[in-house]
Every structure is written in structure tokens, then in C-alpha cells.
Design a protein around this motif. Sequence first.
Motif, PDB file in Angstrom:
ATOM      1  N   VAL A  14      74.290  81.307  28.243  1.00 35.01           N
ATOM      2  CA  VAL A  14      75.300  82.527  27.744  1.00 35.01           C
ATOM      3  C   VAL A  14      73.880  83.774  27.890  1.00 35.01           C
ATOM      4  O   VAL A  14      74.155  84.863  28.435  1.00 35.01           O
ATOM      5  CB  VAL A  14      75.680  82.489  26.460  1.00 35.01           C
ATOM      6  N   LEU A  15      72.709  83.272  27.431  1.00 33.89           N
ATOM      7  CA  LEU A  15      71.774  84.380  27.446  1.00 33.89           C
ATOM      8  C   LEU A  15      71.192  84.653  28.858  1.00 33.89           C
ATOM      9  O   LEU A  15      70.882  85.814  29.134  1.00 33.89           O
ATOM     10  CB  LEU A  15      70.764  83.816  26.400  1.00 33.89           C
ATOM     11  N   SER A  16      71.039  83.621  29.613  1.00 32.73           N
ATOM     12  CA  SER A  16      70.512  83.861  30.977  1.00 32.73           C
ATOM     13  C   SER A  16      71.420  84.794  31.681  1.00 32.73           C
ATOM     14  O   SER A  16      70.767  85.805  32.526  1.00 32.73           O
ATOM     15  CB  SER A  16      69.963  82.800  31.647  1.00 32.73           C
ATOM     16  N   THR A  17      72.702  84.441  31.888  1.00 40.27           N
ATOM     17  CA  THR A  17      73.686  85.401  32.376  1.00 40.27           C
ATOM     18  C   THR A  17      73.626  86.749  31.744  1.00 40.27           C
ATOM     19  O   THR A  17      73.634  87.661  32.515  1.00 40.27           O
ATOM     20  CB  THR A  17      75.068  84.795  32.293  1.00 40.27           C
ATOM     21  N   THR A  18      73.497  86.855  30.578  1.00 37.46           N
ATOM     22  CA  THR A  18      73.230  88.556  29.780  1.00 37.46           C
ATOM     23  C   THR A  18      72.338  89.256  30.322  1.00 37.46           C
ATOM     24  O   THR A  18      72.352  90.211  30.689  1.00 37.46           O
ATOM     25  CB  THR A  18      73.443  88.426  28.308  1.00 37.46           C
TER      26      THR A  18
END
Length: 386
Positions: A14-18
Motif C-alpha cells: 500500500v505504501l509503495s503504491t502511494t
Amino acid sequence: MINILLIAAIFGFVLSTTLFFKKSTNTIATRILGSFYFLLSVYALQAFIIDGGYLEHFTWFFLWPLLPYHLIFIPIYYYFKVILTDQFKWDKAELILLIPFLLGLIDVVYVYLQPVNFYNNIIFQAIASPEHRLEAEYWLLSLDQHLLMRHVWQLGVLVVLIPPIKKFIKKGNNDELKSILNKWLITFWSILTLMAVLAILYALEKMFDENLFHSLIIIGKDGGIITFFLYIALFLIGIIPIYFPSILYGYPQKIKPSSNIIKEEQPEELKFGLDEQEVISKLESLKESKSYLNQSFNLTECARELDMPSHHISYFLKSYYGLSFSSYKNDLRMGYAKRLIEDGYLQNNTIEALAGECGFASRTSFSKAFKNATEVSPSQYAIDMR
């Protein structure tokens, strides 16, 4: 305890996508950080699959990840370097970072070139005895040696970064955003270092088939204190950005105050603010939308419209224009009010109507703000314009 790895993997994805797709004030740094969290997520997910006993359902997810894992410390290095130097610059000496990857590439290609039974035997051993999977022999190195080498390189990178980090932290300690950045860098570096040390100890345990802390077994019959804390370190790395939400926008770059703004003497050292042209462009869009004329317009609304953290906006306005958000908003409103008066607005309308048109709730507050800005009342300003 195994579920910690799955949680870390989910948080990381989720963080990497964000980080990849969120608008940022420092695109290079945030995307490099996003690549690290993507690799970390794959790392945690594979550990969950293997240690959780699910490898027989995902046999394809075993050998090839060795290659991206050998790159995991590279985004770590360049993320810190970009933040510390405000630029992305590659040096020939940094080719040393690719040594683990090249050795891993040789071994992975070697395994894939062997008869199918060779690879199937490695998979069978990993499924039958996950705790001994690192004993798999390739060509140049065994899997546990690859693990050890990778994290020795990671630890080395983090040690090399100590002097520039210390030098960076000493600068601008009175700056609010710089203080937040310092805390994030120290926390991130510390947990990464802990992860590297624990992973090295974990690899040594597997290489010598020795539990270094016999009396502190926690995870299963073959688990131990090192495995436990390694899982915790992976989990912390995955979730720690929750406590530093500003990294989703990237940290500001250095700027000089505008030469058009008369301010008190500034130290020669550049202050940390936001990317000048990007923020100015956003503020120009704000002027064109005239949303500052809404009575409910406040810092929160401004942050939402500019897609920036509110403290970044306040910081930029103070550093670049020498104004608080409230003063900046009033300056925009007064500029609009003066244009309306110059165009003859008060010839057919009241000052109360002008106040409402400019976003003020009352004539009194508008007249006071107008006089503070121009040193004359709205009516007097209208007379002077005739």
C-alpha cells in the motif's frame, strides 16, 4: 507471529503504491523510497509463504526473488543520498553496490540451466523443511551465504551513511520541517540497521546450524529470539511511516527567500522549504480559482485544494514570503478588493456587499483589514481612484 510478515507485506505494498503515485514535493526521493518498500513487501511476503508452510502452493515464488532482494539496499542508499544532498548523482565507485546482485544472477542462471530435477529438489527441501531451506547449494554460494552477503552490504551502506547523516542533522535544528525530517531519518536508519544486524545473525545461525540464544526460543521448535526480533524489525519498517505521514508528500528541497521580499538579514545557509516553482505554480492556480474568497476558506481547505500538507504550506509562506497563512489570504482578498474598487464596484454597491464579495463576514472586519493593508478606508480608496 508469522502473520506479522503478512501485515508488513500488505502495509508495504500500500505504501509503495502511494509513494509512486502520490503527488510529491520531492518526486525522486519518494519514488526511490517507494521502490524500497515494494522490494521489502515482496521479501516479507515470501518469508510469510515459506515460514507459514504455503510454499507448495507457490513453488514459482522461490528462486528468482533472490535477484531483487540483492538490490534492496540500493534504494536505501540513494534515498538517503538524495535527501542529504538534494540531488540524484551516480558515482562509478557505487558499482560496488551491484556485486551481490551479479553473484546472485550467476547462481540463479546456473540453477535454471540445470535439469528440472535439480530445481525441483531445492523446492522439495524447502517445502519439507523450511527451517533448513537456506542450506540450498547453488554454484558460487549457498542461499544462507547469499543472505549473509546481502545484509552485510546493507549494514555497510548504513555505516557509510553515518557521517553525512550526522552532518545533515546538525544543520537547521530550529526549523520545524527539518526537525521532522531529522526524526524520520534517524528512526528509519535505526530500524534498517537493526534489521541488517538481525538478518546477519540469522544467516550465521543457519550457516553454523546453531541457535545463538538457546534459552530464548520463541517461534516454534526451531525458532528463536533472533527470528522473533527480525520479524518485529520487518514489521516496524513496514508500519513506521504511519507516524511520519509527511513522507507521502516528500520532504522539501532547499530554497532561498525571494529577493523581492524585504526581510531581516538571513543566514547564508539555505533554509529548507518546498520546491519553489512547484508551490508557486499551485498558488497561482489558487489565485485563478478565487477559492480564497469563500468565507470558510482556511488552511485546511487550502491544503486540500493544493494537495499539500498544511504545515508545508505554512512553512513555505513563512519562509518565502515572510507571511502567515492568514496574512497571505488577506493579501489576496485585499488585492481583489482593490481591483473591484478600481473598476467602480462601489459606485453601485455598498461596502457591506464588497466585504461579502471578498470573503469577509462583516463590514467591520473587512474595513479593518483593508485599512491595515492600504492605510486608508475602502471609501477613501475609491475617492482616490477617481
